[in-house]
Enzyme design. Structure first.
Site, PDB file in Angstrom:
ATOM      1  N   SER A 210       0.793  -1.163   0.114  1.00 21.90           N
ATOM      2  CA  SER A 210       0.235  -0.330   0.057  1.00 21.90           C
ATOM      3  C   SER A 210       1.131   1.368  -0.055  1.00 21.90           C
ATOM      4  CB  SER A 210      -0.471   0.250   1.134  1.00 21.90           C
ATOM      5  OG  SER A 210      -0.292  -0.265   2.469  1.00 21.90           O
TER       6      SER A 210
ATOM      7  N   HIS B  35      -5.519  -4.588  -1.962  1.00 20.81           N
ATOM      8  CA  HIS B  35      -5.548  -3.247  -2.695  1.00 20.81           C
ATOM      9  C   HIS B  35      -4.835  -3.997  -4.210  1.00 20.81           C
ATOM     10  CE1 HIS B  35      -5.353  -0.219  -0.169  1.00 20.81           C
ATOM     11  NE2 HIS B  35      -4.882  -0.693   0.643  1.00 20.81           N
TER      12      HIS B  35
ATOM     13  N   LYS C  52     -12.696  -1.956  -0.479  1.00 22.94           N
ATOM     14  CA  LYS C  52     -12.033  -1.357  -1.583  1.00 22.94           C
ATOM     15  C   LYS C  52     -12.475  -0.994  -2.916  1.00 22.94           C
ATOM     16  CE  LYS C  52      -7.610  -1.341   1.010  1.00 22.94           C
ATOM     17  NZ  LYS C  52      -7.799  -2.316   2.296  1.00 22.94           N
TER      18      LYS C  52
HETATM   19  C1  LIG Z   1      -7.255  -2.592   3.848  1.00 24.12           C
HETATM   20  C2  LIG Z   1      -6.185  -4.037   4.029  1.00 24.12           C
HETATM   21  C3  LIG Z   1      -6.988  -5.264   4.933  1.00 24.12           C
HETATM   22  C4  LIG Z   1      -8.208  -5.164   5.600  1.00 24.12           C
HETATM   23  O1  LIG Z   1      -9.802  -5.035   4.888  1.00 24.12           O
HETATM   24  P1  LIG Z   1     -10.755  -4.667   5.677  1.00 24.12           P
HETATM   25  O2  LIG Z   1     -12.121  -5.336   4.821  1.00 24.12           O
HETATM   26  O3  LIG Z   1     -11.104  -3.351   5.812  1.00 24.12           O
HETATM   27  O4  LIG Z   1     -10.514  -5.152   7.207  1.00 24.12           O
HETATM   28  C5  LIG Z   1      -6.394  -5.997   4.928  1.00 24.12           C
HETATM   29  N1  LIG Z   1      -5.392  -6.012   4.111  1.00 24.12           N
HETATM   30  C6  LIG Z   1      -4.852  -5.681   2.886  1.00 24.12           C
HETATM   31  C7  LIG Z   1      -3.712  -6.212   2.625  1.00 24.12           C
HETATM   32  C8  LIG Z   1      -5.087  -4.155   3.082  1.00 24.12           C
HETATM   33  O5  LIG Z   1      -5.167  -2.841   2.029  1.00 24.12           O
END
Ligand SMILES: *Cc1c(COP(=O)(O)O)cnc(C)c1O
Length: 395
Positions: A182, A210, A241
């Site tokens: 990220s 992501h 996301k």
């Molecule tokens: C955003 C993210 C998560 C968490 O996802 P949620 O559904 O918001 O709990 C887990 N792993 C990665 C790599 C992320 O970027």
């Protein structure tokens, strides 16, 4: 008793503030989108994970309402007691189809998917080999499991190979990596990871949070990008996301793995079912992506347009194959001043510095979306250039 704890907490809070690490939350007074209202002012949003622009899409809103009309608001149950509707099974099937996997299990969040994936599958005799930049939820999930832990520097295949060699005495080995990291927006070298996994007899797990919806010719994630279908045993991902941005997570992959998770994964067994409106909109999101690649194509056009213009303007940008674009500034204070000035100009971006990124690697992270129009991108780029000159970043 609280008096003593309170004193301790106040001390800790003031340490956080003194270090300049106290997080303030900006209040948005509109739906999530390319244009949002903050403090009564309209700003362009470049820091959401709304990659495909679905967070405020009329079709998802209609699908959420329709699911609520037909299946109610909440489930008031975990899945295995009375919390499974036809909708949950439909969404799990849609996710399996999207990733070309055998089965899928839903969670309240990807944080839970990662928290509940290792402990049921692995024990003391086994090994988890994890990229050093993996998401916090993977780190926590690994902590909850008794398997031996190995860590390799981000995307460093020599270190991964060494870990695999050391782990040869263990019964099962799992390599686990984020699909896209990220902070830099770099993609995990999955082709190499899968080759090493084959050579050293290991399983592969990828967190697609992501990367799904973004990387690969039609955005189907890392296995589409690297053609590693059949070589990745477990994927985890989020509905929070690219796929609508509400909430909900999943683990998808080999049938027996998913089956055992339904029996033993604690965040699945002991936490409420995903609510019908969220599930209904999730189904609609995957339906839309199956109908047309328009949103992903637009996202890629936006990413390329933004990168090309920013490079041409003289900015230092990390190479990326994702929708995350790191504009490198290398100075913590500068990153904060820059981001604050951008907001004055009506552009919402975030400055990151140590400990979120390595010391001396401060940057502004820009997240692009299919919700952005060229005019939005131009306004963002113009503001970057204006402030870059003002702050001496650009000549
Ligand atoms: C955003 C993210 C998560 C968490 O996802 P949620 O559904 O918001 O709990 C887990 N792993 C990665 C790599 C992320 O970027």
């Amino acid at each position: 008793m609280y008096g003593k704890l309170k004193e301790h907490l106040c001390q800790t809070l003031s340490e956080i503030k003194d270090a300049g690490l106290y997080k303030e939350e900006r209040i948005i007074e509109s739906p999530q989108g390319a244009v949002i209202a903050v403090k009564g002012k309209e700003v362009l949003n470049f820091c959401a994970n709304n990659y495909l622009g679905l967070s405020d899409h009329p079709r998802l809103i209609a699908a959420a309402k329709s699911a609520m009309d037909q299946r109610g608001y909440g489930m008031s149950s975990v899945r295995f007691i009375c919390g499974t509707q036809d909708l949950h099974k439909t969404l799990e099937k849609a996710i399996s189809d999207y990733f070309k996997t055998e089965d899928t299990i839903l969670y309240a969040a990807c944080f839970d998917a990662n928290g509940g994936v290792f402990e049921p599958l692995l024990s003391e005799q086994d090994a988890i080999i994890s990229d050093s930049l993996n998401h916090a939820s993977i780190i926590d999930g690994v902590r909850l499991c008794k398997a031996k832990r190995y860590r390799y520097a981000n995307a460093n295949m020599e270190e991964l190979e060494k870990c695999l060699q050391e782990a040869q005495t263990q019964r099962f080995r799992v390599i686990v990596t984020d699909g896209v990291f990220s902070m830099d927006g770099n993609v995990a070298p999955l082709e190499d990871i899968c080759q090493l996994a084959q050579r050293y007899d290991a399983l592969v797990m990828v967190d697609e949070s992501h990367s799904a919806g973004v990387v690969g010719p039609t955005g189907h994630g890392v296995s589409e990008l690297f053609d590693t279908y059949g070589q990745v045993d477990i994927y985890t991902g989020t509905l929070g996301k690219a796929f609508g941005g509400a909430m909900g997570g999943f683990t998808t992959g080999r049938k027996e793995i998913i089956d055992l998770l339904r029996q033993r994964s604690r965040p699945y067994l002991f936490s409420n079912s995903v609510a019908p409106p969220v599930v209904g909109a999730g189904i609609e999101a995957f339906k839309m992506l199956a109908e047309s690649n328009e949103l992903h194509d637009k996202l890629m056009r936006n990413v390329n347009y933004f990168r090309d213009k920013m490079l041409a303007a003289g900015f230092d940008i990390k190479p990326t194959q994702s929708a995350i674009c790191a504009v490198m500034l290398y100075d913590a204070k500068l990153s904060q001043t820059y981001a604050a000035r951008m907001l004055d100009e009506g552009i919402y971006v975030t400055g990151f510095y140590f400990p979120v990124v390595p010391r001396s690697e401060a940057r502004i992270r820009v997240q692009l979306s299919a919700a952005h129009e060229i005019e939005h991108l131009d306004r963002c780029i113009d503001a970057f250039i204006k402030i870059g000159k003002e702050l001496g970043v650009l000549k």
